[in-house]
Design a protein around this motif. Structure first.
Motif, PDB file in Angstrom:
ATOM      1  N   MET A 277      15.118  34.836   1.062  1.00 32.33           N
ATOM      2  CA  MET A 277      15.124  33.970  -0.109  1.00 32.33           C
ATOM      3  C   MET A 277      15.659  34.660  -1.364  1.00 32.33           C
ATOM      4  SD  MET A 277      14.228  30.827   0.494  1.00 32.33           S
ATOM      5  CE  MET A 277      15.067  30.794   2.067  1.00 32.33           C
ATOM      6  N   ARG A 278      15.990  35.944  -1.263  1.00 30.82           N
ATOM      7  CA  ARG A 278      16.621  36.624  -2.396  1.00 30.82           C
ATOM      8  C   ARG A 278      18.117  36.364  -2.445  1.00 30.82           C
ATOM      9  NH1 ARG A 278      14.463  42.464  -0.981  1.00 30.82           N
ATOM     10  NH2 ARG A 278      15.046  41.595   1.042  1.00 30.82           N
ATOM     11  N   LYS A 279      18.656  35.753  -1.412  1.00 26.42           N
ATOM     12  CA  LYS A 279      20.090  35.464  -1.370  1.00 26.42           C
ATOM     13  C   LYS A 279      20.452  34.461  -2.450  1.00 26.42           C
ATOM     14  CE  LYS A 279      20.846  36.323   3.538  1.00 26.42           C
ATOM     15  NZ  LYS A 279      21.816  37.382   3.521  1.00 26.42           N
ATOM     16  N   SER A 280      21.652  34.652  -3.016  1.00 24.24           N
ATOM     17  CA  SER A 280      22.141  33.758  -4.048  1.00 24.24           C
ATOM     18  C   SER A 280      23.381  33.023  -3.548  1.00 24.24           C
ATOM     19  CB  SER A 280      22.445  34.573  -5.303  1.00 24.24           C
ATOM     20  OG  SER A 280      22.749  33.714  -6.379  1.00 24.24           O
TER      21      SER A 280
ATOM     22  N   VAL B 252      24.654  18.976   1.806  1.00 27.28           N
ATOM     23  CA  VAL B 252      23.500  19.772   1.394  1.00 27.28           C
ATOM     24  C   VAL B 252      23.144  20.725   2.524  1.00 27.28           C
ATOM     25  CG1 VAL B 252      21.084  19.688   0.670  1.00 27.28           C
ATOM     26  CG2 VAL B 252      22.659  17.859  -0.018  1.00 27.28           C
ATOM     27  N   PHE B 253      23.040  22.007   2.208  1.00 23.79           N
ATOM     28  CA  PHE B 253      22.706  23.027   3.192  1.00 23.79           C
ATOM     29  C   PHE B 253      21.301  23.541   2.893  1.00 23.79           C
ATOM     30  CE2 PHE B 253      27.269  22.869   2.728  1.00 23.79           C
ATOM     31  CZ  PHE B 253      27.654  22.668   4.051  1.00 23.79           C
ATOM     32  N   ILE B 254      20.461  23.532   3.919  1.00 19.80           N
ATOM     33  CA  ILE B 254      19.041  23.831   3.769  1.00 19.80           C
ATOM     34  C   ILE B 254      18.739  25.156   4.437  1.00 19.80           C
ATOM     35  CG2 ILE B 254      16.700  22.990   4.231  1.00 19.80           C
ATOM     36  CD1 ILE B 254      18.104  20.178   4.612  1.00 19.80           C
ATOM     37  N   PHE B 255      18.056  26.024   3.710  1.00 22.83           N
ATOM     38  CA  PHE B 255      17.670  27.345   4.202  1.00 22.83           C
ATOM     39  C   PHE B 255      16.166  27.511   4.028  1.00 22.83           C
ATOM     40  CE2 PHE B 255      21.940  27.477   2.518  1.00 22.83           C
ATOM     41  CZ  PHE B 255      22.656  28.079   3.536  1.00 22.83           C
ATOM     42  N   VAL B 256      15.505  28.108   5.018  1.00 16.90           N
ATOM     43  CA  VAL B 256      14.061  28.343   4.941  1.00 16.90           C
ATOM     44  C   VAL B 256      13.769  29.810   5.229  1.00 16.90           C
ATOM     45  CG1 VAL B 256      13.404  25.982   5.541  1.00 16.90           C
ATOM     46  CG2 VAL B 256      13.738  27.650   7.343  1.00 16.90           C
ATOM     47  N   ASN B 257      12.636  30.288   4.715  1.00 14.48           N
ATOM     48  CA  ASN B 257      12.248  31.670   4.948  1.00 14.48           C
ATOM     49  C   ASN B 257      11.548  31.817   6.303  1.00 14.48           C
ATOM     50  OD1 ASN B 257       9.833  30.442   4.249  1.00 14.48           O
ATOM     51  ND2 ASN B 257       9.101  32.153   3.033  1.00 14.48           N
ATOM     52  N   ARG B 258      11.179  33.040   6.641  1.00 13.23           N
ATOM     53  CA  ARG B 258      10.590  33.327   7.952  1.00 13.23           C
ATOM     54  C   ARG B 258       9.282  32.580   8.176  1.00 13.23           C
ATOM     55  NH1 ARG B 258       9.029  39.393   8.962  1.00 13.23           N
ATOM     56  NH2 ARG B 258       8.884  39.006   6.762  1.00 13.23           N
TER      57      ARG B 258
ATOM     58  N   ARG C  87       8.510  29.775   6.891  1.00  8.61           N
ATOM     59  CA  ARG C  87       8.780  28.337   6.770  1.00  8.61           C
ATOM     60  C   ARG C  87       7.945  27.674   5.674  1.00  8.61           C
ATOM     61  NH1 ARG C  87      13.195  28.996   9.509  1.00  8.61           N
ATOM     62  NH2 ARG C  87      13.176  28.710  11.741  1.00  8.61           N
ATOM     63  N   ASN C  88       7.689  28.428   4.599  1.00  7.39           N
ATOM     64  CA  ASN C  88       6.939  27.846   3.481  1.00  7.39           C
ATOM     65  C   ASN C  88       7.748  27.833   2.179  1.00  7.39           C
ATOM     66  OD1 ASN C  88       6.884  30.550   2.873  1.00  7.39           O
ATOM     67  ND2 ASN C  88       4.661  30.723   2.764  1.00  7.39           N
ATOM     68  N   ARG C  89       8.996  28.249   2.243  1.00  8.01           N
ATOM     69  CA  ARG C  89       9.906  28.207   1.092  1.00  8.01           C
ATOM     70  C   ARG C  89      11.248  27.653   1.550  1.00  8.01           C
ATOM     71  NH1 ARG C  89       6.951  30.414  -2.693  1.00  8.01           N
ATOM     72  NH2 ARG C  89       5.842  32.341  -2.345  1.00  8.01           N
ATOM     73  N   VAL C  90      11.862  26.877   0.669  1.00  8.59           N
ATOM     74  CA  VAL C  90      13.120  26.216   0.996  1.00  8.59           C
ATOM     75  C   VAL C  90      14.110  26.424  -0.135  1.00  8.59           C
ATOM     76  CG1 VAL C  90      14.199  23.965   1.408  1.00  8.59           C
ATOM     77  CG2 VAL C  90      11.946  24.436   2.330  1.00  8.59           C
TER      78      VAL C  90
END
Length: 67
Positions: free
Chosen positions: A19-22, A43-49, A51-54
């Motif tokens: 989630m630090r990616k920009s 829309v491109f969706i990314f989640v953390n390991r 799965r509680n942040r998007v």
């Protein structure tokens, strides 16, 4: 103002994402891993390991937006 519409397509990136990616790193994932055009308005969706942040990445007329 967030303006998501039903005419947009939504793509979920399956593997967990740091989630630090920009903008640059997320755009790299879209083009190299997902094989999608990042300037399409989709829309491109990314989640953390855990799965509680998007993060949502989308191109609008003025540039990239991350939510």
């Amino acid at each position: 103002m967030i303006g998501f519409t039903s005419s947009q397509r939504y793509f979920l990136y399956g593997p967990s994402t740091d989630m630090r990616k920009s903008f640059d790193s997320l755009c790299g994932l879209v083009s190299s891993q997902m094989k999608r055009n990042m300037l399409s308005g989709d829309v491109f969706i990314f989640v953390n390991r855990d799965r509680n942040r998007v993060k949502l990445l989308v191109w609008d007329r003025s540039g990239f937006v991350i939510w």
